[in-house]
Structures are given as C-alpha cells and as structure tokens.
Design an enzyme around this catalytic site. Structure first.
Site, short mmCIF file in Angstrom:
data_model
loop_
_atom_site.label_atom_id
_atom_site.label_comp_id
_atom_site.label_asym_id
_atom_site.label_seq_id
_atom_site.Cartn_x
_atom_site.Cartn_y
_atom_site.Cartn_z
N GLU A 61 75.10 -0.16 -17.39
CA GLU A 61 74.16 -0.95 -17.05
C GLU A 61 73.28 -0.15 -15.84
O GLU A 61 72.13 -0.60 -15.63
CB GLU A 61 74.66 -2.29 -16.49
CG GLU A 61 73.50 -3.25 -16.27
CD GLU A 61 74.02 -4.71 -16.04
OE1 GLU A 61 73.34 -5.65 -15.29
OE2 GLU A 61 75.05 -5.11 -16.48
N ASP A 62 74.25 0.25 -14.96
CA ASP A 62 73.57 0.51 -13.73
C ASP A 62 73.22 2.24 -13.52
O ASP A 62 72.91 2.67 -12.48
CB ASP A 62 74.39 0.21 -12.42
CG ASP A 62 74.23 -1.40 -12.44
OD1 ASP A 62 73.39 -1.94 -12.97
OD2 ASP A 62 75.26 -1.80 -11.73
#
Length: 623
Positions: free
Chosen positions: A87-88
C-alpha cells in the site's frame, strides 16, 4: 537512524524472537520471519510516523501483537510485518509471493486497501467489505487487520483531534464489534476503551478517577471475600482466583442504559475462579463441583445461574456464572472456568478449537456475507452485516428443545424467520414460555418460543421496525418491494376508499392526494388551486386494505354483540378494535376493521342494519 530508535527496535525484536524460541518455532520459520522484517525495514526505511519515529516501528508492533497476543503462526507474523508494504511502497504482491509464497501474498493482499476509480459503496464501506470477505477464505487476515487497528489505537495520541475522531468512530462501529463476535474479548475491550478515551477524554478521565477511588475503598473487603472463597475450596480442588475489573466504557454504557450515575452501577467487577482440567472429570462436572462447594458456604442469588458450558455463546465463550452474597450484603458475580475456557476467551477464534458452535458460526458468517454481497441492491451492506453479527447473542429454544442463537434484542419475529421464511411470513402470535405474546415481543436468553401461523396471514408494514436479523430484514424488504405500491396518498381528514366519489390534487413536487368530493379540504383546494385538480382512477386492489370505523346504535338484547361481530368476521374482515357502552338498555358500539373498498364497507353496514335491535349504522372518520 537515531540511536534511541535503533535500541528500541532491537529490544522489541529481541523480545519477539525470544518468545518464538520459547514457543519452539522451527529454526527455518524464524529465519523466514527475520527475512520478512528485513524486507519491511528496507521498504519503509525513508518513512516516518506522525510522532517522528521510524515507520518500521509500526509493522514490528503489529507482528508482535500477532505473535504474542494472538498466538498466530509463522505466515500471519510474516504478513503482519509486510501488511503496509504494498500500500505504501513500490513493492508489489508479486514481489511478496516470489519471496514468501502464495499464502503470505494472499494475507497481505487482503489487508491492503484497494485503490479504485469508483467505489461500490463509500470508500470506507468498500474497505470493510474487502476485510470481511476474507472470512470466506481465511480468518487470519481479519486477525492481522485487528492487530493493525489495535496498535493504531494504542498510538492515537499522536494524531490530530479530527483524525482521532475518525479512527475512533471506525473502531466503535466496525472493529470492536467484530472482535467481540470473533470471541476476542480482550481485543474488543481494549479497542472500545481506547476509542472512548479519545472521543470523550474528560468523561473517560472522570470515570477512571472515580473507579480508582472506589477500588481503593473496596479493596479490603474484596480481599477478605476472596480469602473466604479460597478457604472454602482449598480442601477440595486446586484453583486460582482473580478479580477482573470492567473497563470505563463498559461502565459508561451501563450508566447510559440504566439512566444512573457511576455510584449506582452494579457489576463493576467480577471474580473468576479458574481450575486445571482433571483427566478424571469433564469440565462441566468440575464447574458444578466448584459451584456445589461454594453454595454450601455462601448464599446464592435466586435465578442468577447461567450455564455457558452446556450452551456456549455463539462466539464460543464458555463459563459457569453465579452470584453469591458477600459480608457487606452485596451480590458478587462469580465466573467458574477452566484454564482452557480462559485461554479461549482471550484468543477467541484465534485459538485452536473444535467446538461445533464456533465452526457453525463461521460457516453462517461466510454464508451471510456472500448473500449480502449478492443482494446489495436490496439491503445496505453494513446494515446486513451489523444486524446479523454485531450484537451480543442470546440462545432461545424451540418447543422440541432445539437451540436457536439470535442477536440480543431480537424478537419472536426474528425467531420465526430464523426457523423458516414461511413461518415468518404467516406469523400471527407467539407463545413464549407458554404465555401468549405478540410476535413483536423481545426474547430473553433461555426462552422457549412457539410461533402460531395462519396461511392467510401476511406481514404488517411496521414489522421492519421489530426485527434485527439480516434474514428477517432482507425477506421483509423483498416482500414489501414486490407488493403493489400506492402512487398517491389519501386525505387524512376524509379517508377516501375505492368506490367513493373522489377528486385528486397534484402538488408542485408531483405528490398526488386523493379526497372525497364532499371533503371540506377538497372544496377549499378546488376554489384556490383549481389548476392542480387531476383525474384519478382509484380502483380496488386485493393487496390493499384500508382501516375504517363504524358506529352502531341499538337496543340491548341477549347475543347482540356476538351477532355484530359475526356479521363482520363472516365476510373475512379483520376487526382491530371494538368499544361498546350500554346506558339504560341503549347500546352504542364502535368497531374498527379493514376493507378493500367503499362497496365492501357498505355491504357490511347494510347487513348490520338488518340485525334485530340495530337502529343506526354510520361510518365515522378516524383521527
């Protein structure tokens, strides 16, 4: 990296890996977990949390919760380290699959929020749906997400107040109830209280202060009572005894439900008596043995027994509860449990257990999630989920003794639909513990419920206000959606029926209202808003019944009331209310019933007029 943070990270990792060695994790598994940490540290090396600390501290904390508090295995721990990587950062699911295998990749993929151009619901509800859908395949993904949320809540003080409120709201609405339904009482309790602390800090602090003061005041007598318990049991069975204090949020909730202040809330603590399993006896026998000894030494409160061993809660909770009188004249809540029950209460569905009710609950959860997803045009997704699984439960019984688990607060209608949709659709009355009751009656734990039906009975529109379960809500919404719908409303003064001489008025917003032509409101509207008059065709329909009221004046005689009632019911018309008064042998009776049309009403009135002794029959308007 700052030396302070390096020392903190090394200490945290050291504790975690020592825990794994104590739990006898294979050396190759520990090597894979170390490799997962290295990948996470590399992926997040440039990232910082709101506090300014290195981001890697968060994945380490989540992995420790998964390993130490939830006691999960190697792959969930690896996935916990990597849960924010996709996600990051620039790493992909394929990178994780190649390095750690398909199982880890699946777990990480489930807990990774998907970015979409268009969301089926709101962005947040789509995230909830993504998390819940993993139950259909593997419960471990939800447990990783709960660990993630738990650490975020533990470190929420670094967030802005508006962000705190958002995260606390999500926790109250979704994560804490989910933990409860998965049997993870400790996670649920901590999430609720952290949320309460950030939502209402002053109220939280006030309750904590009052609670600590009361605990100090009561400590001496509580210690003395526990000593008496130990003395009563010491010659018979080896146990350990602990006091469990309920948390501020639980106390606040009781204050709200009972409308009282802190000092008038009872049950702020309970005493847990825990025994080791003796191979010679089963757990029920041992619990009853402990209870039997205590009941010889202490007075028990009548009706306070609750046997959650024979009938566990749907999330698997087991224990034996009773209330005993202390020396201060107050009732002490006692929970008698085995070490296994206590461990399962802490770990919930994360524990390795084989109880049929837990398996059936997970299967039921999976089935409903699929059904909700398939019918998301008919029922709100989260409404469907929360109505089925986000309440505490009660177990009630059929007359043949079959247990039925329903959400706390469920009614006899919920029970009827849980038995079969046809039972619910045609329900007329309930017998609860042998007593005739409305189908809207709320059920209590242990009730024996029987539903009376009639083949011509159909659901009332207000039933939707008296059901909690997803099954009942979906059936009723579908039923009413498929019924013919009125395209207009009737005047609330003259109450026109099909067959009356009527007139329609169309408002600027398109709403159509029907009036009798002699209605004073219609006459006024015709004179002031003549252009809004429209032709309408108000026809009789089998699906619609309209309430009416008639007044009958007659000379009293034997059998008069029975003749009046028979005259209506023989036409298959249902009486909802009957009021009669006799003064000087003159009887005035009003009867409320339902008809399809003005013609049906007139036919009934004509028949009543022919009854011996009846002098007048008039239709009167209801208010």
């Amino acid at each position: 990296m700052d030396e302070k943070y390096t020392a903190q990270i090394n200490e945290s990792l050291g504790i975690m890996f020592r825990h794994m060695e104590q739990k006898r994790f294979p050396a190759e598994d520990i090597a894979r977990i170390r490799d997962a940490y290295q990948m996470a540290a590399e992926a997040h090396k440039l990232q910082r949390r709101k506090t300014g600390e290195p981001y890697i501290i968060h994945p380490i904390a989540v992995a420790r919760i998964v390993a130490e508090e939830l006691e999960l295995g190697t792959n969930p721990i690896i996935a916990a380290f990597l849960h924010d990587v996709v996600e990051d950062t620039d790493y992909t699911i394929d990178d994780i699959r190649e390095r750690f295998g398909q199982d880890v990749a699946f777990l990480v993929d489930v807990v990774t929020k998907k970015k979409k151009d268009r969301y089926d619901h709101s962005k947040q509800v789509d995230n909830y749906q993504q998390i819940l859908s993993s139950v259909q395949f593997d419960i471990r993904a939800i447990l990783i997400k709960l660990a993630d949320r738990l650490h975020n809540m533990r470190t929420l003080d670094s967030m802005r107040p508006d962000k705190q409120m958002k995260i606390a709201g999500e926790t109250d609405y979704f994560y804490a109830p989910l933990a409860n339904r998965l049997g993870m009482y400790h996670v649920k309790t901590e999430l609720e209280n952290l949320s309460f602390r950030y939502r209402c800090p002053r109220e939280y602090a006030s309750l904590v202060s009052q609670f600590e003061e009361e605990k100090r005041e009561n400590q001496a007598y509580l210690d003395a009572f526990i000593e008496k318990l130990k003395k009563a049991l010491e010659d018979h069975i080896q146990v350990r005894i602990e006091v469990r204090y309920r948390k501020p949020y639980s106390i606040w909730r009781k204050m709200q439900s009972k409308g009282c202040d802190f000092h008038h809330v009872d049950g702020k603590h309970y005493i847990r008596i825990i025994y080791d399993i003796d191979s010679r006896y089963n757990e029920k026998d041992m619990s009853l043995h402990v209870y039997s000894i205590l009941s010889d030494h202490f007075k028990e409160r009548p009706g306070s027994l609750a046997n959650y061993i024979n009938a566990p809660k749907e999330n698997g909770y087991q224990s034996f509860h009773v209330k005993l009188l202390n020396d201060q004249g107050a009732w002490e809540e006692i929970h008698i449990s085995s070490e296994r029950m206590v461990r399962n209460s802490r770990l919930g569905c994360a524990a390795e257990r084989t109880e049929d009710n837990v398996k059936s609950w997970l299967e039921k959860f999976q089935a409903v999630l699929k059904d909700v997803a398939n019918h998301n045009q008919e029922i709100d997704y989260m409404d469907g989920v929360t109505s089925s699984f986000y309440n505490d439960d009660v177990m009630v019984f059929t007359p043949k003794g079959k247990g039925v688990i329903l959400p706390k607060g469920a009614t006899a209608l919920d029970f009827a639909f849980e038995i079969h949709s046809a039972v619910g659709e045609h329900a007329v009355y309930a017998r609860i513990n042998g007593k005739l009751m409305s189908v809207k009656a709320v059920l209590q734990r242990g009730d024996c419920v029987e539903i009376g039906t009639h083949p011509k009975a159909t659901p009332d529109p207000d039933w939707l206000n008296y059901v909690l379960t997803y099954k009942a809500k979906r059936y009723l919404r579908s039923y009413f959606a498929n019924c013919p719908t009125l395209k207009y409303q009737r005047c609330c003064d003259c109450h026109p029926l099909p067959g009356d001489e009527i007139i329609g008025f169309k408002a600027e917003n398109g709403a159509l209202t029907l009036h009798k032509r002699n209605c004073l409101t219609a006459i006024r509207l015709a004179s002031q808003e003549g252009d809004s008059i429209v032709d309408v065709n108000f026809e009789e329909c089998d699906a619609f019944l309209y309430p009416v009221r008639i007044r009958i004046k007659s000379v009293d005689r034997y059998h008069l009331l029975i003749d009046l009632v028979n005259c209506i019911t023989e036409r298959q018309l249902s009486i909802s209310k009957l009021v009669t008064e006799t003064i000087d042998r003159i009887v005035e009776t009003t009867i409320d019933f339902e008809v399809h049309s003005a013609n049906e009403l007139q036919t009934a009135m004509d028949s009543i007029a022919r009854i011996e002794g009846v002098d007048e029959v008039d239709r009167i308007e209801t208010k």
